[in-house]
Write an enzyme that holds these catalytic residues in place. Structure first.
Site, mmCIF file in Angstrom:
data_model
loop_
_atom_site.group_PDB
_atom_site.id
_atom_site.type_symbol
_atom_site.label_atom_id
_atom_site.label_comp_id
_atom_site.label_asym_id
_atom_site.label_seq_id
_atom_site.Cartn_x
_atom_site.Cartn_y
_atom_site.Cartn_z
ATOM 1 N N SER A 1 0.807 -1.451 0.150
ATOM 2 C CA SER A 1 -0.280 0.047 -0.445
ATOM 3 C C SER A 1 1.002 0.829 -0.237
ATOM 4 C CB SER A 1 -0.740 -0.056 1.055
ATOM 5 O OG SER A 1 -0.705 0.414 2.407
ATOM 6 N N ARG B 1 -0.033 3.508 -3.276
ATOM 7 C CA ARG B 1 -0.472 4.875 -2.941
ATOM 8 C C ARG B 1 0.538 5.760 -3.760
ATOM 9 N NH1 ARG B 1 0.249 4.673 1.694
ATOM 10 N NH2 ARG B 1 -2.248 4.064 2.860
ATOM 11 N N ASN C 1 -1.872 7.665 -7.461
ATOM 12 C CA ASN C 1 -1.899 8.779 -7.729
ATOM 13 C C ASN C 1 -0.807 9.826 -8.440
ATOM 14 O OD1 ASN C 1 -3.518 10.694 -4.808
ATOM 15 N ND2 ASN C 1 -2.411 9.179 -3.458
#
Lengths: 294, 156
Positions: A217, A221, A225
């Site tokens: 994660s 992440r 993005n």
């Protein structure tokens, strides 16, 4: 309007221009060591030269910026540049102090966090360059008009997962260093549910899932993005590329490009800084967790 | 989003950059920050000290002024007392001189009176003798009547 429609219009505008789908796929393909798109999902014989080049270059820029400030650092009245770097250092130092209570670990982890923040920020900020500037320059230099080139290293999962793997390695290192190898193994089997032979496998599985989830994660992440941000820039660019469409559509698309491009670029400033900060903070938190027993 | 060897390259670069920062960037900046913090703390402490010193000096000045004023007043009152004493002494001396002068004058006057009386007596006796001579028309033996004359003199 869908991407296909925009693409079609763009296609009509310039006969030999790529379709929208081709444009996006081309922009999402790395310049790698094989020279053509990677076939399989995982192939460790391939290396992305563009990601490597830009992340290394920006890494050197990071170090140069910080080193330049460090070289001239005096306890006297600071200049603006020194003051700015000092604000950063102070921010990172106080965050590290709040999360990691081991003085000895902070000597490495705090500089690490500073490097992560500045480096990731610079890599994210590559998104602010006009989408096609560096790729078309590269295409001009090589003479190959289909040469691949992606300029945002953090929009490459390899880069972000590489860094989060680094954080994972540090977590493992500090787990062993702080708790001792025996202590850490004990924790692996007894936390979080408690010390009972029946619970050992469940505890161990939970710990493995926890480490995997944290690391994946962490990397995903940032990647998600920046990848999404890049994609939106591409879609906006496609709008503008269709400016010569028939009727009122063309000028409207151009206007749409200017509006959406400005809005998204401004919003992206927030994302770029925020994601760099989040990546740094999570690295600190994960390493801090490695210092604490369950 | 394919995975490949870039992953490991990035991993290594990550550690190299962190190491370089730890080695060459972090220590001088943190050192400068700490030193500046110390300098500022020292400066503030010095300012505080200067302030207390100033207050102390002001207090001392006030004290000195008060002392000077007090000693001035003391001196003045001493001088006044001294002057009064001098005046008093001078007055007493003057009085003494005056009384002595008066006394001398009185003595002198008394002596003069005495002398005048003496000479008056002398003259009275002579006058008496001369009168008596004229009255008697005859020579009176001054010798023989000296006792009588002396007695007459003392009775005057």
């Amino acid at each position: 309007m869908s991407i296909e429609e925009a693409g079609t219009q763009a296609h009509e505008a310039a006969a030999n221009a790529p379709s929208a789908g081709e444009y996006i796929v081309h922009h999402l393909t790395h310049l790698n060591s094989t020279g053509h798109p990677q076939a399989s999902i995982i192939d460790f014989s391939v290396i992305n030269l563009d990601t490597l080049f830009y992340s290394l270059t920006l890494g050197v820029v990071t170090i140069l910026i910080l080193w330049f400030a460090a070289r001239k650092a005096t306890s006297g009245v600071p200049g603006r540049f020194q003051g700015a770097v000092e604000v950063l250092v102070d921010m990172v130092a106080s965050q590290a102090k709040g999360i990691i209570h081991e003085e000895e670990s902070r000597k490495f982890v705090a500089p690490l966090a500073l490097t992560i923040f500045v480096w990731v920020f610079l890599m994210n900020a590559m998104d602010f360059l006009p989408l096609d500037v560096l790729p078309s320059l590269w295409q001009g230099v090589t003479g190959d008009h289909h040469a691949y080139m992606r300029v945002v290293p953090t929009a490459d999962l390899n880069a972000t997962l590489g860094m989060s793997l680094g954080v994972l390695l540090l977590c493992l290192y500090y787990n062993v260093k702080i708790k001792g190898f025996g202590g850490w193994v004990h924790e692996l089997f007894t936390a979080p549910f408690g010390s009972h032979p029946l619970l050992y496998p469940i505890n161990f599985a939970m710990q493995l899932i926890e480490f995997a989830a944290k690391t994946i994660s962490h990397g995903m992440r940032l990647f998600g993005n920046m990848y999404a941000g890049e994609l939106v820039f591409m879609l906006i660019a496609l709008m503008g590329a269709a400016w010569s469409s028939s009727g009122a559509t063309g000028p409207l698309l151009m206007l749409g490009h200017i509006l959406a491009g400005s809005v998204w670029a401004i919003f992206h400033i927030l994302i770029v800084v925020l994601q760099a900060f989040i990546f740094m903070m999570l690295a600190l938190v994960y390493i801090g967790q490695a210092h604490e027993g369950h | 989003m394919n995975l490949n060897a870039t992953l490991f390259a990035q991993l290594i670069v990550f550690f190299v950059l962190a190491w370089v920062t730890m080695k060459f960037v972090w220590p001088p900046i943190v050192k400068a920050l700490d030193e500046r913090a110390k300098k500022i703390a020292d400066g503030l402490a010095a300012a505080d000290k200067a302030k207390t010193d100033l207050a102390l000096a002001e207090k001392k000045v006030a004290e000195e002024l008060r002392k000077a004023r007090e000693s001035g007043a003391e001196l003045r009152s001493g001088a006044e007392k001294q002057a009064a004493k001098l005046v008093e002494e001078a007055r007493a001396e003057a009085a003494r001189i005056v009384s002595a002068a008066r006394e001398a004058a009185e003595t002198e006057a008394a002596a003069a009176t005495q002398r005048a009386k003496e000479s008056l007596r002398e003259h009275v006796a002579q006058l008496a003798v001369a009168g008596a001579e004229k009255i008697l028309r005859k020579e009176i033996n001054a010798q023989a009547h000296a006792d009588l004359l002396a007695q007459l003199k003392s009775e005057l």
